[in-house]
Design a protein around this motif. Structure first.
Motif, PDB file in Angstrom:
ATOM      1  N   VAL A   1       0.857  -1.190   0.000  1.00 19.64           N
ATOM      2  CA  VAL A   1       0.000   0.000   0.000  1.00 19.64           C
ATOM      3  C   VAL A   1       0.891   1.237   0.000  1.00 19.64           C
ATOM      4  CG1 VAL A   1      -1.730   1.290   1.305  1.00 19.64           C
ATOM      5  CG2 VAL A   1      -1.904  -1.191   1.145  1.00 19.64           C
ATOM      6  N   PHE A   2       1.940   1.211   0.813  1.00 18.12           N
ATOM      7  CA  PHE A   2       2.923   2.299   0.849  1.00 18.12           C
ATOM      8  C   PHE A   2       3.595   2.443  -0.515  1.00 18.12           C
ATOM      9  CE2 PHE A   2       7.559   2.955   1.258  1.00 18.12           C
ATOM     10  CZ  PHE A   2       7.572   4.295   1.595  1.00 18.12           C
ATOM     11  N   MET A   3       3.918   1.324  -1.143  1.00 16.27           N
ATOM     12  CA  MET A   3       4.594   1.347  -2.448  1.00 16.27           C
ATOM     13  C   MET A   3       3.759   2.048  -3.514  1.00 16.27           C
ATOM     14  SD  MET A   3       7.635   0.025  -3.056  1.00 16.27           S
ATOM     15  CE  MET A   3       7.546  -0.562  -4.728  1.00 16.27           C
ATOM     16  N   GLU A   4       2.442   1.886  -3.471  1.00 16.70           N
ATOM     17  CA  GLU A   4       1.572   2.533  -4.463  1.00 16.70           C
ATOM     18  C   GLU A   4       1.790   4.038  -4.466  1.00 16.70           C
ATOM     19  OE1 GLU A   4      -2.385   1.334  -3.399  1.00 16.70           O
ATOM     20  OE2 GLU A   4      -2.034  -0.755  -3.989  1.00 16.70           O
ATOM     21  N   GLU A   5       1.807   4.632  -3.272  1.00 25.78           N
ATOM     22  CA  GLU A   5       2.005   6.079  -3.159  1.00 25.78           C
ATOM     23  C   GLU A   5       3.458   6.457  -3.427  1.00 25.78           C
ATOM     24  OE1 GLU A   5       0.479   7.660   0.490  1.00 25.78           O
ATOM     25  OE2 GLU A   5      -1.445   6.627   0.249  1.00 25.78           O
ATOM     26  N   PHE A   6       4.373   5.680  -2.885  1.00 24.44           N
ATOM     27  CA  PHE A   6       5.791   5.993  -3.028  1.00 24.44           C
ATOM     28  C   PHE A   6       6.220   5.942  -4.491  1.00 24.44           C
ATOM     29  CE2 PHE A   6      10.284   4.907  -3.234  1.00 24.44           C
ATOM     30  CZ  PHE A   6      10.839   5.885  -2.418  1.00 24.44           C
ATOM     31  N   ARG A   7       5.694   4.985  -5.244  1.00 24.89           N
ATOM     32  CA  ARG A   7       6.055   4.834  -6.652  1.00 24.89           C
ATOM     33  C   ARG A   7       5.699   6.090  -7.448  1.00 24.89           C
ATOM     34  NH1 ARG A   7       3.350   0.445  -7.387  1.00 24.89           N
ATOM     35  NH2 ARG A   7       5.014  -0.923  -6.697  1.00 24.89           N
ATOM     36  N   LYS A   8       4.513   6.647  -7.204  1.00 25.98           N
ATOM     37  CA  LYS A   8       4.098   7.872  -7.893  1.00 25.98           C
ATOM     38  C   LYS A   8       5.049   9.019  -7.564  1.00 25.98           C
ATOM     39  CE  LYS A   8      -0.763   6.559  -7.681  1.00 25.98           C
ATOM     40  NZ  LYS A   8      -2.027   6.792  -6.989  1.00 25.98           N
ATOM     41  N   GLN A   9       5.334   9.165  -6.273  1.00 28.11           N
ATOM     42  CA  GLN A   9       6.216  10.245  -5.819  1.00 28.11           C
ATOM     43  C   GLN A   9       7.628  10.068  -6.396  1.00 28.11           C
ATOM     44  OE1 GLN A   9       6.585  10.363  -1.558  1.00 28.11           O
ATOM     45  NE2 GLN A   9       8.408  11.628  -1.616  1.00 28.11           N
ATOM     46  N   PHE A  10       8.141   8.863  -6.369  1.00 25.08           N
ATOM     47  CA  PHE A  10       9.496   8.582  -6.845  1.00 25.08           C
ATOM     48  C   PHE A  10       9.609   8.854  -8.344  1.00 25.08           C
ATOM     49  CE2 PHE A  10      12.996   5.904  -8.306  1.00 25.08           C
ATOM     50  CZ  PHE A  10      13.968   6.153  -7.355  1.00 25.08           C
ATOM     51  N   ASN A  11       8.580   8.483  -9.106  1.00 25.54           N
ATOM     52  CA  ASN A  11       8.613   8.699 -10.553  1.00 25.54           C
ATOM     53  C   ASN A  11       8.548  10.178 -10.907  1.00 25.54           C
ATOM     54  OD1 ASN A  11       8.906   5.999 -11.194  1.00 25.54           O
ATOM     55  ND2 ASN A  11       6.707   5.643 -11.327  1.00 25.54           N
TER      56      ASN A  11
ATOM     57  N   GLY B   1      12.067  -0.060  -5.956  1.00 25.71           N
ATOM     58  CA  GLY B   1      11.884  -0.998  -4.854  1.00 25.71           C
ATOM     59  C   GLY B   1      12.917  -0.835  -3.765  1.00 25.71           C
ATOM     60  N   LYS B   2      14.179  -0.620  -4.162  1.00 29.40           N
ATOM     61  CA  LYS B   2      15.244  -0.440  -3.172  1.00 29.40           C
ATOM     62  C   LYS B   2      15.037   0.837  -2.376  1.00 29.40           C
ATOM     63  CE  LYS B   2      18.755  -3.062  -5.623  1.00 29.40           C
ATOM     64  NZ  LYS B   2      19.995  -2.999  -6.408  1.00 29.40           N
ATOM     65  N   ALA B   3      14.669   1.918  -3.079  1.00 25.25           N
ATOM     66  CA  ALA B   3      14.450   3.192  -2.400  1.00 25.25           C
ATOM     67  C   ALA B   3      13.255   3.098  -1.447  1.00 25.25           C
ATOM     68  CB  ALA B   3      14.228   4.307  -3.422  1.00 25.25           C
TER      69      ALA B   3
END
Length: 151
Positions: free
Chosen positions: A52-62, A75-77
């Motif tokens: 669930v955290f990854m869903e939000e983090f992926r958008k922010q990271f991109n 994934g590492k970040a």
């Protein structure tokens, strides 16, 4: 004879390379103990708090790294950030994951009840209609063959 194979070793290698055949000479594959076919109607398992955290983090990271194409870097970040977060910071993601889990369990109970009931009347009708269609197709093919024989 340094590095040469003994007769026993070469026989083992030949046995590994042998092809299974039937009496008629047809090649067969060894029987596999595979998994049962998956039911497409079965509910998917819910995401964990980290995903669930990854869903939000992926958008922010991109947004921050638009040129990054490597999935592994994201994934590492995310993993590093997740480890550095406190339980209080993880709490909203854990709550969302719990909501999804409750919803999943409800859907699974409904799915299991449907499975226990067996095929529904609608499923049986669709099977009958497909059988009828198969018979119709077979009749068309049979009539073509008869015409070929007469000519």
């Amino acid at each position: 004879m340094k590095g040469g194979k003994s007769k026993a070793e070469s026989k083992k290698a030949d046995a590994k390379l042998a092809v299974n055949t039937k009496k008629g000479g047809a090649v067969t594959k060894p029987a596999k103990k595979g998994k049962a076919a998956k039911d497409p109607n079965k509910p998917k398992r819910p995401a964990s708090a980290f995903f669930v955290f990854m869903e939000e983090f992926r958008k922010q990271f991109n947004k921050e790294h638009p040129n990054n194409k490597a999935v592994s870097a994201v994934g590492k970040a995310a993993g590093a950030k997740w480890k550095s977060m406190s339980d209080a910071e993880k709490a909203p993601y854990v709550a969302k994951a719990e909501k999804r889990k409750v919803e999943y369990e409800k859907n699974m109970r409904a799915y299991n009840n449907k499975q226990a009931e067996g095929p529904t009347a609608a499923d049986e009708e669709s099977e009958k209609s497909s059988e009828v269609n198969d018979e119709d197709e077979g009749d068309d093919e049979g009539s073509d063959e008869e015409e070929d024989d007469d000519e």
